[in-house]
Design a protein around this motif. Sequence first.
Motif, PDB file in Angstrom:
ATOM      1  N   VAL A  19       0.850  -1.198   0.000  1.00 39.99           N
ATOM      2  CA  VAL A  19       0.000   0.000   0.000  1.00 39.99           C
ATOM      3  C   VAL A  19       0.884   1.246   0.000  1.00 39.99           C
ATOM      4  N   HIS A  20       1.952   1.208   0.813  1.00 38.79           N
ATOM      5  CA  HIS A  20       2.879   2.348   0.842  1.00 38.79           C
ATOM      6  C   HIS A  20       3.613   2.504  -0.487  1.00 38.79           C
ATOM      7  N   ARG A  21       3.957   1.354  -1.101  1.00 41.90           N
ATOM      8  CA  ARG A  21       4.707   1.374  -2.371  1.00 41.90           C
ATOM      9  C   ARG A  21       3.933   2.121  -3.459  1.00 41.90           C
ATOM     10  N   TYR A  22       2.605   1.976  -3.468  1.00 38.98           N
ATOM     11  CA  TYR A  22       1.822   2.575  -4.558  1.00 38.98           C
ATOM     12  C   TYR A  22       1.168   3.906  -4.180  1.00 38.98           C
ATOM     13  N   THR A  23       1.072   4.200  -2.844  1.00 37.71           N
ATOM     14  CA  THR A  23       0.472   5.485  -2.455  1.00 37.71           C
ATOM     15  C   THR A  23       1.540   6.476  -1.968  1.00 37.71           C
ATOM     16  N   GLY A  24       2.637   5.941  -1.397  1.00 41.23           N
ATOM     17  CA  GLY A  24       3.724   6.796  -0.910  1.00 41.23           C
ATOM     18  C   GLY A  24       3.450   7.486   0.414  1.00 41.23           C
ATOM     19  N   VAL A  25       2.257   7.293   0.978  1.00 40.72           N
ATOM     20  CA  VAL A  25       1.897   8.034   2.199  1.00 40.72           C
ATOM     21  C   VAL A  25       1.395   7.130   3.320  1.00 40.72           C
ATOM     22  N   ALA A  26       1.764   5.844   3.278  1.00 47.03           N
ATOM     23  CA  ALA A  26       1.306   4.898   4.315  1.00 47.03           C
ATOM     24  C   ALA A  26       2.500   4.137   4.896  1.00 47.03           C
ATOM     25  N   PRO A  27       3.438   4.864   5.523  1.00 47.30           N
ATOM     26  CA  PRO A  27       4.725   4.270   5.946  1.00 47.30           C
ATOM     27  C   PRO A  27       4.680   3.531   7.275  1.00 47.30           C
ATOM     28  N   SER A  28       3.485   3.286   7.841  1.00 46.98           N
ATOM     29  CA  SER A  28       3.478   2.538   9.111  1.00 46.98           C
ATOM     30  C   SER A  28       2.257   1.639   9.203  1.00 46.98           C
ATOM     31  N   MET A  29       2.434   0.549   9.958  1.00 53.44           N
ATOM     32  CA  MET A  29       1.348  -0.411  10.169  1.00 53.44           C
ATOM     33  C   MET A  29       1.108  -0.561  11.663  1.00 53.44           C
ATOM     34  N   ALA A  30      -0.125  -0.321  12.092  1.00 57.87           N
ATOM     35  CA  ALA A  30      -0.484  -0.539  13.494  1.00 57.87           C
ATOM     36  C   ALA A  30      -0.610  -2.035  13.744  1.00 57.87           C
ATOM     37  N   VAL A  31      -0.231  -2.467  14.952  1.00 58.31           N
ATOM     38  CA  VAL A  31      -0.382  -3.881  15.305  1.00 58.31           C
ATOM     39  C   VAL A  31      -1.377  -4.024  16.442  1.00 58.31           C
ATOM     40  N   HIS A  32      -1.906  -5.233  16.566  1.00 59.01           N
ATOM     41  CA  HIS A  32      -2.930  -5.524  17.572  1.00 59.01           C
ATOM     42  C   HIS A  32      -2.488  -6.767  18.334  1.00 59.01           C
ATOM     43  N   ILE A  33      -2.373  -6.638  19.631  1.00 57.27           N
ATOM     44  CA  ILE A  33      -1.835  -7.745  20.443  1.00 57.27           C
ATOM     45  C   ILE A  33      -2.973  -8.436  21.212  1.00 57.27           C
ATOM     46  N   ILE A  42       8.726   0.327   5.607  1.00 58.46           N
ATOM     47  CA  ILE A  42       7.707   0.878   6.509  1.00 58.46           C
ATOM     48  C   ILE A  42       8.179   0.704   7.947  1.00 58.46           C
ATOM     49  N   ARG A  43       7.327   1.052   8.910  1.00 57.97           N
ATOM     50  CA  ARG A  43       7.667   0.853  10.325  1.00 57.97           C
ATOM     51  C   ARG A  43       6.435   0.367  11.070  1.00 57.97           C
ATOM     52  N   ILE A  44       6.650  -0.222  12.246  1.00 59.17           N
ATOM     53  CA  ILE A  44       5.539  -0.632  13.102  1.00 59.17           C
ATOM     54  C   ILE A  44       5.063   0.611  13.848  1.00 59.17           C
ATOM     55  N   GLY A  45       3.768   0.867  13.776  1.00 56.90           N
ATOM     56  CA  GLY A  45       3.208   2.073  14.384  1.00 56.90           C
ATOM     57  C   GLY A  45       2.516   1.790  15.697  1.00 56.90           C
ATOM     58  N   THR A  46       1.315   2.267  15.808  1.00 57.68           N
ATOM     59  CA  THR A  46       0.530   2.179  17.040  1.00 57.68           C
ATOM     60  C   THR A  46       0.347   0.734  17.498  1.00 57.68           C
ATOM     61  N   VAL A  47       0.485   0.536  18.807  1.00 54.78           N
ATOM     62  CA  VAL A  47       0.244  -0.789  19.386  1.00 54.78           C
ATOM     63  C   VAL A  47      -1.151  -0.768  20.013  1.00 54.78           C
ATOM     64  N   ASN A  48      -2.008  -1.685  19.557  1.00 57.82           N
ATOM     65  CA  ASN A  48      -3.370  -1.791  20.070  1.00 57.82           C
ATOM     66  C   ASN A  48      -3.454  -2.936  21.068  1.00 57.82           C
ATOM     67  N   ALA A  49      -3.935  -2.622  22.257  1.00 62.15           N
ATOM     68  CA  ALA A  49      -4.152  -3.662  23.261  1.00 62.15           C
ATOM     69  C   ALA A  49      -5.481  -4.350  22.987  1.00 62.15           C
ATOM     70  N   ASN A  50      -5.637  -5.544  23.537  1.00 62.06           N
ATOM     71  CA  ASN A  50      -6.871  -6.306  23.335  1.00 62.06           C
ATOM     72  C   ASN A  50      -7.264  -6.987  24.632  1.00 62.06           C
ATOM     73  N   VAL A  51      -8.185  -6.360  25.332  1.00 63.37           N
ATOM     74  CA  VAL A  51      -8.725  -6.978  26.548  1.00 63.37           C
ATOM     75  C   VAL A  51     -10.231  -7.160  26.346  1.00 63.37           C
ATOM     76  N   PHE A  52     -10.578  -7.717  25.149  1.00 63.71           N
ATOM     77  CA  PHE A  52     -12.000  -7.897  24.853  1.00 63.71           C
ATOM     78  C   PHE A  52     -12.327  -9.266  24.262  1.00 63.71           C
ATOM     79  N   GLN A  53     -11.354 -10.204  24.302  1.00 60.31           N
ATOM     80  CA  GLN A  53     -11.623 -11.512  23.679  1.00 60.31           C
ATOM     81  C   GLN A  53     -11.292 -12.692  24.585  1.00 60.31           C
ATOM     82  N   ASP A  54     -11.190 -12.440  25.866  1.00 60.00           N
ATOM     83  CA  ASP A  54     -10.853 -13.524  26.803  1.00 60.00           C
ATOM     84  C   ASP A  54     -12.077 -13.800  27.671  1.00 60.00           C
ATOM     85  N   ASP A  55     -12.366 -15.073  27.946  1.00 57.87           N
ATOM     86  CA  ASP A  55     -13.556 -15.409  28.749  1.00 57.87           C
ATOM     87  C   ASP A  55     -13.602 -14.632  30.060  1.00 57.87           C
ATOM     88  N   ASP A  56     -12.434 -14.351  30.611  1.00 61.11           N
ATOM     89  CA  ASP A  56     -12.397 -13.616  31.891  1.00 61.11           C
ATOM     90  C   ASP A  56     -13.004 -12.224  31.764  1.00 61.11           C
TER      91      ASP A  56
END
Length: 388
Positions: free
Chosen positions: A52-66, A86-100
Amino acid sequence: MRDLTAVKAALTEHEIELPSWAFGNTGTRFKVFGQPGVPRTPWEKAEDAAQVHRYTGVAPSMAVHIPWDKVEDYAALARHAGELGIRIGTVNANVFQDDDYKLGSVCHPDPRVRKKAVAHLLECVDVMDATGSRDLKLWFADGTNYPGQDDIRARQDRLAEALATVYARLGGDQRILLEYKLFEPSFYTTDVPDWGTSLLHCQALGAKAQVVVDTGHHAPGTNIEFIVAMLLRAGRLGGFDFNSRFYADDDLMVGAADPFQLFRIMHEVIGADALKPAAGIAFMLDQCHNIEPKIPAQIRSVMNVQEATAKALLIDADALVAAQQAGDVLEANAALMDAYSTDVRPLLGDLRQETGLDPDPVTAYARSGYGEKIMAERVGGTPASWGS
Ligand code: LRH
Ligand code: MN
């Protein structure tokens, strides 16, 4: 009209961050549809984001979800992204998919569950240390479904305590981005339902806590650009989760359902001189391509943000202010509508060519054969999904 050189310069430095989960299989409660060629690992997600960055030139980071993007070595993942441009961007936490977390995570009545949730949030800051990410994005599904189910005020106290613990752990330029959402999966109260609640918690925490505006998280009819203007005025707009919707949190391509709203939002950002990276706003996509091919959809989405931004940059600010000051309602509205009615695709095509890119990223990607290549190569293994 603004001078085109300044407009092009602003567009060139405007970065849009991609969500890793948009490249995986997604769906609704009824069905998650698989697609051929979907990445199996965060490494392959980064390879798709780099396209996506290669063809748009303006998307140099990818957010991750843990944990959707959990790996043994996050520094190695960041290096891999770097090798892809590119680079790794925003880190998204996930406390919404565990039975607890059925009755909540950081707002749960049981301190054992709250402790577990906070441990995950702190683990995400460790990930940020390894990837060099600035932002920890926190969205909590926490809430209740029936009146009386839990104490609204007590849940806020628990939330504030958990946020303070994570805030104290932040280092360097790291920030907390607190996202709000009106409802779903909770259907009576949501503990962070609106911008006011997020803002109050951010102000209580400190300057490194900012509000995230997900454009799909409001009641129908909400004037989102008003919220954006207020958060900018308060110096608390940390970022956007861009997408669009016809009804609820549909997570459709940004600008697909309401391109005029996106234009109005970008007008407020530009009006506050907050488009430039130095202003610190994270322009992120948060979308799910349930039925459409994912990489082309991300390319199209980035182009939709560029088009709305270009139109907003073309507003004749002097004419607008003059009409506003004169109380000339129609002239003032016309200043916006003239810019909005401008076809900016030739301008963006020229800009891409001037920066060595193909003027039409969608056809350039299609011609590359990358889609066919990953469909042929990515056989076996488990396609990535937001598996719940
Ligand atoms: C919640 C949300 C949040 C993400 C998730 C993928 O609806 O917008 O930003 O964690 O989607
Ligand atoms: Mn979001």
